[in-house]
Design a protein around this motif. Structure first.
Motif, short mmCIF file in Angstrom:
data_model
loop_
_atom_site.label_atom_id
_atom_site.label_comp_id
_atom_site.label_asym_id
_atom_site.label_seq_id
_atom_site.Cartn_x
_atom_site.Cartn_y
_atom_site.Cartn_z
N LEU A 35 28.64 7.40 15.63
CA LEU A 35 27.48 7.17 16.48
C LEU A 35 26.20 7.30 15.68
N ALA A 36 26.13 8.31 14.81
CA ALA A 36 24.94 8.47 13.97
C ALA A 36 24.77 7.28 13.04
N ALA A 37 25.89 6.72 12.55
CA ALA A 37 25.82 5.59 11.64
C ALA A 37 25.29 4.33 12.32
N ILE A 38 25.40 4.25 13.63
CA ILE A 38 24.87 3.09 14.36
C ILE A 38 23.35 3.05 14.28
N GLY A 39 22.72 4.21 14.21
CA GLY A 39 21.27 4.27 14.21
C GLY A 39 20.70 3.70 15.50
N ASP A 40 19.72 2.84 15.36
CA ASP A 40 19.09 2.23 16.53
C ASP A 40 19.61 0.82 16.81
N ALA A 41 20.73 0.45 16.17
CA ALA A 41 21.22 -0.92 16.29
C ALA A 41 21.76 -1.23 17.68
N LEU A 42 22.32 -0.22 18.35
CA LEU A 42 22.90 -0.44 19.68
C LEU A 42 22.39 0.64 20.64
N PRO A 43 21.71 0.27 21.70
CA PRO A 43 21.25 1.29 22.65
C PRO A 43 22.41 1.99 23.36
N GLU A 44 23.57 1.32 23.46
CA GLU A 44 24.73 1.93 24.11
C GLU A 44 25.23 3.16 23.34
N ARG A 45 24.76 3.29 22.10
CA ARG A 45 25.12 4.47 21.32
C ARG A 45 24.78 5.76 22.05
N TRP A 46 23.66 5.76 22.79
CA TRP A 46 23.16 7.00 23.36
C TRP A 46 23.98 7.48 24.55
N GLN A 47 24.51 6.56 25.33
CA GLN A 47 25.34 7.02 26.45
C GLN A 47 26.64 7.63 25.92
N ALA A 48 27.21 7.04 24.85
CA ALA A 48 28.41 7.61 24.25
C ALA A 48 28.10 8.97 23.63
N GLU A 49 26.94 9.09 23.01
CA GLU A 49 26.56 10.38 22.41
C GLU A 49 26.37 11.45 23.49
N CYS A 50 25.82 11.05 24.62
CA CYS A 50 25.68 11.98 25.74
C CYS A 50 27.05 12.51 26.16
N ILE A 51 28.01 11.61 26.32
CA ILE A 51 29.36 12.01 26.73
C ILE A 51 30.00 12.92 25.68
N ALA A 52 29.77 12.62 24.39
CA ALA A 52 30.33 13.44 23.33
C ALA A 52 29.79 14.87 23.40
N HIS A 53 28.49 14.99 23.61
CA HIS A 53 27.90 16.33 23.66
C HIS A 53 28.34 17.09 24.91
#
Length: 271
Positions: A35-53
């Motif tokens: 997820l960190a490697a995605i950076g800002d390339a995909l906004p969907e990264r943040w919902q997955a990161e929320c679930i991970a945390h």
């Protein structure tokens, strides 16, 4: 220049898929690197990161990820609504969780969403609605396990049997405790706390002074083990599984009453 042995760089979509694979396999810590490697390339990264945390019980980090997702995604984005519901449920902010899941249900009656709404109905004390929602979820996903159900009397008999099976010195310790069987956790006991499990995952809870703390015993109400019948039933699809889970949960909370933390409870050997 990359060597021949270097792995090919993965696209943002591939990284996101890898993160979701980690989450589905119960490996939230491993999801964070892709997820960190995605950076800002995909906004969907943040919902997955929320679930991970959330899975890591780091609700502060989950809140930060959700804030980014809220900025980056449309308000009716299904992934954003699911992450919102999951975080608000984990925070015991039940009305906000209900709003997010209800918005998802209006888009599509997904089995997982109906399961979450069933948990909220149970927390409201509306067991008929909870069971109706679970029945709908089962029709959508026939492979979804249906909860094992016991009457209040049958459940109490299982608790009594588990208590009787304890070694004598532990059984005598348990007799010094109150054991309360409630259908679901009382939200008033947990709202505003950051150290409690989400409502759907809380099977039992110990409240009060540890039995070795005689000074506190003078000042506090008797120590109490709570067992949450509807959550325990939801975890199990057969009576035998439920009987075993009741035993494990009772013994686990007894370990906390004896002053052991989570690791110590496991090492105690009661389960």
């Amino acid at each position: 220049m990359p060597s021949r042995t270097d792995p090919e760089p993965r696209s943002p979509d591939e990284l996101l898929d890898a993160a979701w694979d980690c989450l589905e396999d119960g490996r939230p810590d491993e999801a964070l690197a892709p997820l960190a490697a995605i950076g800002d390339a995909l906004p969907e990264r943040w919902q997955a990161e929320c679930i991970a945390h959330i899975a890591r019980s780091d609700l502060a980090a989950a809140e930060q990820a959700l804030a980014r997702a809220t900025v980056e995604l449309d308000a009716d984005d299904p992934g954003l609504l699911w992450a919102t519901g999951e975080l608000r449920l984990a925070q015991w902010r039940l009305n906000e969780a209900r709003e997010a899941y209800a918005a998802l249900e209006r888009q599509e009656a997904d089995a997982a969403v109906l399961e979450r709404l069933a948990v909220l109905a149970d927390l409201d004390g509306d067991t008929a609605r909870a069971d109706a929602l679970l029945a709908r979820a089962s029709r959508i996903d026939p492979e979804l396990p249906r909860p094992a159900r016991l009457s209040a009397e049958e459940f109490e008999q299982c608790v009594d049997a588990a208590a009787e099976a304890l070694p004598q010195h532990f059984r005598e310790t348990l007799e010094a405790l109150a054991v309360v069987i409630d259908p679901m956790p009382d939200p008033l006991m947990f709202q505003g706390r950051s150290d409690s499990e989400p409502p759907s995952e809380l099977l039992g809870y110990f409240v009060g002074h540890e039995l070795a703390d005689r000074a506190a015993a003078v000042l506090e109400l008797p120590p109490t083990i709570y067992l949450y019948q509807r959550n325990l039933e939801r975890m199990c699809s057969t009576r035998d599984e439920l009987v075993e889970e009741i035993r494990i949960t009772l013994y686990h909370e007894l370990g906390h009453a004896l002053g052991f933390d989570e690791d110590g409870v496991d090492e105690l050997g009661l389960a």
